[in-house]
Scaffold this motif. Structure first.
Motif, PDB file in Angstrom:
ATOM      1  N   TYR A 152      50.385  21.422  35.637  1.00  0.00           N
ATOM      2  CA  TYR A 152      50.294  20.681  34.370  1.00  0.00           C
ATOM      3  C   TYR A 152      51.692  20.285  33.878  1.00  0.00           C
ATOM      4  N   LEU A 155      53.294  17.507  36.220  1.00  0.00           N
ATOM      5  CA  LEU A 155      52.758  16.163  35.992  1.00  0.00           C
ATOM      6  C   LEU A 155      53.267  15.592  34.672  1.00  0.00           C
ATOM      7  N   GLU A 159      55.598  12.224  34.446  1.00  0.00           N
ATOM      8  CA  GLU A 159      55.228  11.072  33.626  1.00  0.00           C
ATOM      9  C   GLU A 159      56.336  10.725  32.636  1.00  0.00           C
ATOM     10  N   MET A 182      48.622  13.672  29.534  1.00  0.00           N
ATOM     11  CA  MET A 182      48.059  14.632  30.484  1.00  0.00           C
ATOM     12  C   MET A 182      46.917  15.470  29.906  1.00  0.00           C
ATOM     13  N   PHE A 209      48.143   8.328  34.897  1.00  0.00           N
ATOM     14  CA  PHE A 209      48.121   9.715  34.447  1.00  0.00           C
ATOM     15  C   PHE A 209      46.876  10.017  33.618  1.00  0.00           C
ATOM     16  N   LEU A 212      44.422  10.810  36.345  1.00  0.00           N
ATOM     17  CA  LEU A 212      44.651  12.156  36.879  1.00  0.00           C
ATOM     18  C   LEU A 212      44.188  13.225  35.891  1.00  0.00           C
ATOM     19  N   LEU A 220      43.203  18.665  42.083  1.00  0.00           N
ATOM     20  CA  LEU A 220      44.620  18.301  42.131  1.00  0.00           C
ATOM     21  C   LEU A 220      45.427  19.375  42.853  1.00  0.00           C
ATOM     22  N   ARG A 224      47.747  19.056  46.152  1.00  0.00           N
ATOM     23  CA  ARG A 224      49.101  19.612  46.232  1.00  0.00           C
ATOM     24  C   ARG A 224      49.269  20.468  47.478  1.00  0.00           C
TER      25      ARG A 224
END
Length: 377
Positions: A152, A155, A159, A182, A209, A212, A220, A224
């Motif tokens: 979290y 990301l 962004e 997010m 985003f 996502l 997610l 990864r």
């Protein structure tokens, strides 16, 4: 901890978190509070309700706001064009942080910090998180919480860097919008939301985003870890993509048929569909044409200036009758060598349906501007 106890714990923690989150808004001046000069008790209580609403909207990532010209003492009708942007910077950061903490879940954050103390971590996580299921990404739930919060944070940081280096956003705006995208919250630093920037690049980054943010974070994590087959083969993810695609095509066609260009329909349609599908509440379409067209000297369109009716009276050469909204600022030119000089007098009409203001014969009233909030009396 049993599931029943976990649900009760979550239900009790949330009001406490919202109360703490509302205090900066109430005491810091975003809404009328106990430190607002000349505020009536009713206005202070209303400010407390507004602060609670803003905090609840933040922690639940709802994205609704009550910051407006008739709610915030920082916004003067007719002179403050962008009410949200007029708020103190520290309060806007706190407002964005409420969404960021609420996005992953304050209970998950508490589990990460106090897992050994509170116990019953899995039951608490099921009670806190939305979605069909919760998967352990690590052998221990504390490690799972760390993994989710780490993803979290990464990301959010990524962004922020993209938004800042586009050049369309300053540092402050980039930080705030990365904190609110997010968690799919949608709080912005401007009344016009993302439409304020009118930038295809900014909108594209926000779209990615937001999309996502609508994906299950477990998927997610699989991406990864390089497990693309498990991530893209998930039925929930496939239905999510199909739903967004069908809605996007339908809305874009509707916008094109309503008179918009195809490119504009695709641009606005994609942004709004992803925003609505992920409940982000960011907006661009309905604000694009009016975001910068409002003059700071004009009153808000839904708050017209009151009619001024001059009449005469035996005891006063000129009486100006004005309807009572709350209070007014009256500009009167001073009849001296400098005719451009004006005096401003603020008076209250709270308790009267109308009021008569006596003006001396050598003065002529030129404008009566309403202040549609009782906070300025």
């Amino acid at each position: 901890m049993r599931d029943r106890e976990a649900f009760a714990a979550v239900a009790l923690v949330w009001p406490i978190a919202v109360f703490i989150g509302a205090l900066p808004f109430w005491l810091g001046g975003m809404f009328v509070g106990p430190f607002t000069d000349g505020a009536a008790t009713a206005d202070i209580l209303r400010g407390a309700v507004n602060s609670w609403f803003e905090s609840m909207s933040g922690f639940t990532t709802t994205g609704a706001t009550v910051i407006s010209h008739n709610m915030s003492p920082n916004c003067v009708p007719g002179s403050t064009a962008d009410c949200i942007n007029a708020q103190p910077r520290g309060l806007l950061i706190w407002r964005s942080l409420t969404q960021w903490f609420g996005g992953m879940g304050i209970i998950m954050l508490g589990m990460m910090i106090l897992s050994r103390v509170i116990g019953g971590g899995m039951a608490l996580a099921r009670a806190e998180l939305t979605g069909p299921s919760l998967s352990r990404l690590r052998p221990k739930l504390k490690q799972t919480a760390f993994a989710l919060w780490g993803l979290y944070f990464f990301l959010t940081l990524f962004e922020f860097l993209l938004l800042y280096f586009t050049g369309a956003m300053n540092l402050f705006d980039a930080v705030n919008h990365s904190l609110t995208t997010m968690p799919s919250g949608g709080f912005s630093t401007h009344d016009a939301s993302i439409g304020y920037y009118d930038s295809i690049l900014v909108e594209s980054i926000i779209i990615c985003f937001m999309f996502l943010a609508g994906v299950n974070f477990t998927l997610l994590w699989f991406i990864r870890e390089g497990d693309f087959k498990k991530a893209f083969g998930d039925e929930e993810f496939r239905n999510y993509v199909l739903y967004v695609f069908v809605a996007f095509v339908s809305v874009s066609i509707a916008l094109a048929l309503s008179g918009n260009s195809v490119s504009q329909g695709v641009r606005d349609g994609l942004f709004q569909v992803v925003s609505f599908a992920t409940s982000t509440a960011a907006a661009v379409n309905s604000f694009r044409s009016t975001a910068r067209d409002t003059s700071p000297d004009e009153p808000p369109p839904d708050r017209p200036s009151p009619a001024v009716t001059p009449v005469t009276s035996p005891c006063c050469p000129l009486i100006v009758n004005v309807p009572a909204l709350s209070s007014y600022v009256v500009d009167i030119p001073v009849p001296a060598t400098n005719s451009a000089l004006t005096l401003s007098s603020t008076f209250s009409l709270k308790s009267l349906p109308s009021a008569a203001v006596c003006i001396r014969p050598e003065l002529l009233i030129t404008s009566v501007t309403p202040i549609l909030s009782p906070f300025f009396t």
